[in-house]
Design a protein around this motif. Structure first.
Motif, PDB file in Angstrom:
ATOM      1  N   ASP A 156       0.853  -1.199   0.000  1.00  0.00           N
ATOM      2  CA  ASP A 156       0.000   0.000   0.000  1.00  0.00           C
ATOM      3  C   ASP A 156       0.884   1.242   0.000  1.00  0.00           C
ATOM      4  O   ASP A 156       2.047   1.200   0.407  1.00  0.00           O
ATOM      5  CB  ASP A 156      -0.909   0.037   1.237  1.00  0.00           C
ATOM      6  N   ILE A 157       0.304   2.371  -0.440  1.00  0.00           N
ATOM      7  CA  ILE A 157       1.016   3.650  -0.400  1.00  0.00           C
ATOM      8  C   ILE A 157       0.058   4.721   0.092  1.00  0.00           C
ATOM      9  O   ILE A 157      -1.145   4.693  -0.225  1.00  0.00           O
ATOM     10  CB  ILE A 157       1.602   4.019  -1.795  1.00  0.00           C
ATOM     11  N   LEU A 158       0.572   5.646   0.903  1.00  0.00           N
ATOM     12  CA  LEU A 158      -0.218   6.759   1.437  1.00  0.00           C
ATOM     13  C   LEU A 158       0.282   8.068   0.851  1.00  0.00           C
ATOM     14  O   LEU A 158       1.489   8.308   0.796  1.00  0.00           O
ATOM     15  CB  LEU A 158      -0.104   6.823   2.958  1.00  0.00           C
ATOM     16  N   PHE A 159      -0.661   8.914   0.432  1.00  0.00           N
ATOM     17  CA  PHE A 159      -0.346  10.275  -0.017  1.00  0.00           C
ATOM     18  C   PHE A 159      -0.992  11.248   0.969  1.00  0.00           C
ATOM     19  O   PHE A 159      -2.185  11.138   1.266  1.00  0.00           O
ATOM     20  CB  PHE A 159      -0.878  10.525  -1.422  1.00  0.00           C
ATOM     21  N   PHE A 160      -0.206  12.216   1.453  1.00  0.00           N
ATOM     22  CA  PHE A 160      -0.674  13.122   2.500  1.00  0.00           C
ATOM     23  C   PHE A 160      -0.905  14.545   1.974  1.00  0.00           C
ATOM     24  O   PHE A 160      -0.264  14.984   1.024  1.00  0.00           O
ATOM     25  CB  PHE A 160       0.360  13.205   3.634  1.00  0.00           C
ATOM     26  N   GLY A 161      -1.800  15.225   2.670  1.00  0.00           N
ATOM     27  CA  GLY A 161      -1.979  16.665   2.507  1.00  0.00           C
ATOM     28  C   GLY A 161      -1.881  17.301   3.876  1.00  0.00           C
ATOM     29  O   GLY A 161      -2.497  16.805   4.832  1.00  0.00           O
ATOM     30  N   ALA A 162      -1.112  18.366   4.025  1.00  0.00           N
ATOM     31  CA  ALA A 162      -0.962  19.050   5.310  1.00  0.00           C
ATOM     32  C   ALA A 162      -0.893  20.545   5.046  1.00  0.00           C
ATOM     33  O   ALA A 162       0.147  21.073   4.647  1.00  0.00           O
ATOM     34  CB  ALA A 162       0.297  18.570   6.023  1.00  0.00           C
ATOM     35  N   ASP A 163      -2.028  21.217   5.233  1.00  0.00           N
ATOM     36  CA  ASP A 163      -2.097  22.639   4.860  1.00  0.00           C
ATOM     37  C   ASP A 163      -3.446  23.194   5.313  1.00  0.00           C
ATOM     38  O   ASP A 163      -4.156  22.552   6.103  1.00  0.00           O
ATOM     39  CB  ASP A 163      -1.958  22.775   3.333  1.00  0.00           C
ATOM     40  N   ASN A 164      -3.780  24.362   4.810  1.00  0.00           N
ATOM     41  CA  ASN A 164      -5.122  24.918   4.982  1.00  0.00           C
ATOM     42  C   ASN A 164      -6.154  23.865   4.592  1.00  0.00           C
ATOM     43  O   ASN A 164      -5.967  23.129   3.619  1.00  0.00           O
ATOM     44  CB  ASN A 164      -5.245  26.161   4.102  1.00  0.00           C
ATOM     45  N   LYS A 165      -7.244  23.760   5.335  1.00  0.00           N
ATOM     46  CA  LYS A 165      -8.219  22.682   5.128  1.00  0.00           C
ATOM     47  C   LYS A 165      -8.713  22.600   3.689  1.00  0.00           C
ATOM     48  O   LYS A 165      -8.759  21.512   3.103  1.00  0.00           O
ATOM     49  CB  LYS A 165      -9.407  22.852   6.073  1.00  0.00           C
ATOM     50  N   MET A 166      -9.095  23.729   3.113  1.00  0.00           N
ATOM     51  CA  MET A 166      -9.641  23.699   1.763  1.00  0.00           C
ATOM     52  C   MET A 166      -8.595  23.254   0.750  1.00  0.00           C
ATOM     53  O   MET A 166      -8.898  22.517  -0.190  1.00  0.00           O
ATOM     54  CB  MET A 166     -10.210  25.077   1.382  1.00  0.00           C
ATOM     55  N   VAL A 167      -7.351  23.683   0.948  1.00  0.00           N
ATOM     56  CA  VAL A 167      -6.262  23.252   0.054  1.00  0.00           C
ATOM     57  C   VAL A 167      -6.085  21.735   0.137  1.00  0.00           C
ATOM     58  O   VAL A 167      -5.959  21.046  -0.886  1.00  0.00           O
ATOM     59  CB  VAL A 167      -4.941  23.970   0.403  1.00  0.00           C
ATOM     60  N   VAL A 168      -6.089  21.202   1.353  1.00  0.00           N
ATOM     61  CA  VAL A 168      -5.900  19.761   1.546  1.00  0.00           C
ATOM     62  C   VAL A 168      -7.011  18.967   0.882  1.00  0.00           C
ATOM     63  O   VAL A 168      -6.764  18.007   0.134  1.00  0.00           O
ATOM     64  CB  VAL A 168      -5.834  19.413   3.046  1.00  0.00           C
ATOM     65  N   TYR A 169      -8.275  19.353   1.130  1.00  0.00           N
ATOM     66  CA  TYR A 169      -9.391  18.582   0.597  1.00  0.00           C
ATOM     67  C   TYR A 169      -9.465  18.676  -0.929  1.00  0.00           C
ATOM     68  O   TYR A 169      -9.706  17.682  -1.608  1.00  0.00           O
ATOM     69  CB  TYR A 169     -10.703  19.037   1.236  1.00  0.00           C
ATOM     70  N   GLN A 170      -9.257  19.870  -1.461  1.00  0.00           N
ATOM     71  CA  GLN A 170      -9.304  20.023  -2.916  1.00  0.00           C
ATOM     72  C   GLN A 170      -8.153  19.259  -3.581  1.00  0.00           C
ATOM     73  O   GLN A 170      -8.332  18.640  -4.628  1.00  0.00           O
ATOM     74  CB  GLN A 170      -9.246  21.501  -3.291  1.00  0.00           C
ATOM     75  N   THR A 171      -6.977  19.306  -2.951  1.00  0.00           N
ATOM     76  CA  THR A 171      -5.812  18.611  -3.505  1.00  0.00           C
ATOM     77  C   THR A 171      -6.024  17.101  -3.518  1.00  0.00           C
ATOM     78  O   THR A 171      -5.857  16.441  -4.545  1.00  0.00           O
ATOM     79  CB  THR A 171      -4.553  18.945  -2.690  1.00  0.00           C
TER      80      THR A 171
END
Length: 354
Positions: A156-171
């Motif tokens: 398995d592989i995990l991709f993360f987002g760590a930022d402003n909430k809207m940036v993370v969800y949209q990304t």
């Protein structure tokens, strides 16, 4: 269609009856179609789990919030995203870690920058060990909790987002759709339908410096949220709904405001003075005085349906008079030059500045 004395449930019942008939008549042979009644999810759930208010349900790969796992992280990318306005989330791609070479992860990192992400942290899980990407920044407890929460399996592989909430969800929302296409996870002939409800009534406009109506100012707020109009208007949810198929919004509507006092309150929140509201919408406010009934409805986009059934990625080929990117109608050659006589009739003067 519009209906008087209608609830959201009434609108859904008619909308689903229409779609059942449409699919029976026009869906390609062998299609697998969601049966009515269709799933209903809130705007909040759609954003948290799919990073989009028009989620594609033909594949899984939901977004998972992992902020609690990294609350004590010393990894700067994560520790900088622990405030209230930020979040840390990830998506898991099952059994495909070996597919993602350095070249592919670099390409994905460039892709997410389109959505204002600063980067794309990732980590692989191979032979019960975390490898590559940010693996060296993960503590033992964090690794243990990731395995448990994400139910990680080999490769398995995990991709993360760590930022402003809207940036993370949209990304992550855009990334899950891209990965599904790249990995060929979308079954052709599948039509996954759902309703998205409980949209915010207002959204903040940085450009205007005020709250704006997310749909339009005539959308009725959820009854239980009406008291919040005086205390916390940004938290008010609307009686609005969208019909979504395969990640495409194919219809939308709402229950309308029919009370003049409530309508005036909405205008006030949106920054209208009573005089300006009367000037622009006086016809509506006056109509309410004669006893407008509660009413609501739904509108489907015919061109969207044609593009879906035709298997097209764009609706441009399904629009009778399409415009190009500069807003020009090439079939009618419009906009075109006007005769001076026409301008004189309307008391218009064209002033072209270099």
């Amino acid at each position: 269609f519009e209906m008087s004395f209608a609830t959201q449930e009434d609108v859904f019942a008619v909308g689903e009856e229409v779609l059942s008939a449409v699919f029976e008549k026009f869906a390609p042979e062998g299609s697998v179609v969601t049966k009515a009644p269709y799933p209903i999810i809130s705007y909040k759930q759609a954003m948290l789990e799919f990073g989009s208010d028009k989620p594609d349900l033909r594949f899984d790969m939901k977004i998972t919030d992992v902020k609690d796992i990294f609350k004590d992280s010393e990894f700067k990318v994560f520790s900088n995203a622990l405030d209230e306005k930020s979040t840390i989330a990830c998506i898991k791609v099952d059994d495909n870690a070996t597919y993602f070479s350095r070249k592919k992860t670099d390409e994905l990192t460039e892709f997410v920058k389109i959505y204002k992400a600063k980067g794309l942290p990732f980590v692989k899980y191979e032979n019960k060990e975390f490898t590559g990407g940010i693996s060296k920044f993960l503590g033992d407890k964090e690794k243990e909790e990731l395995v448990k929460k994400l139910e990680l399996k080999d490769n398995d592989i995990l991709f993360f987002g760590a930022d402003n909430k809207m940036v993370v969800y949209q990304t992550l929302g855009a990334l899950r759709c891209k990965l599904a296409r790249d990995l060929d996870l979308i079954k052709k002939g599948d039509y996954k339908l759902l309703w998205v409800t409980k949209f915010p009534s207002f959204e903040w406009s940085e450009e205007e410096g005020r709250l704006m109506a997310m749909h339009h100012p005539f959308t009725h707020p959820k009854e239980e949220d009406i008291p919040l109009l005086d205390t916390d208007p940004a938290a008010v949810r609307a009686d609005a709904y969208d019909m979504v198929v395969n990640g495409v919004e194919v219809g939308g509507g709402s229950i309308r405001i029919h009370d003049s006092q409530l309508q005036a309150k909405m205008f006030e929140i949106l920054g209208f003075t009573p005089e300006r509201a009367q000037e622009q919408f006086g016809f509506l406010m006056n109509a309410f005085k004669y006893g407008a009934p509660p009413h609501g409805g739904l509108a489907y986009g015919l061109d969207r349906w044609v593009s879906l059934f035709a298997g097209l990625d764009s609706i441009r080929d399904c629009i009778a008079f399409p415009k190009n990117n500069s807003g020009r109608d090439v079939m009618l050659d419009a906009p075109a030059a006007l005769d001076q006589k026409q301008l004189d009739e309307l008391n218009l003067v064209i002033d072209i500045k270099e």
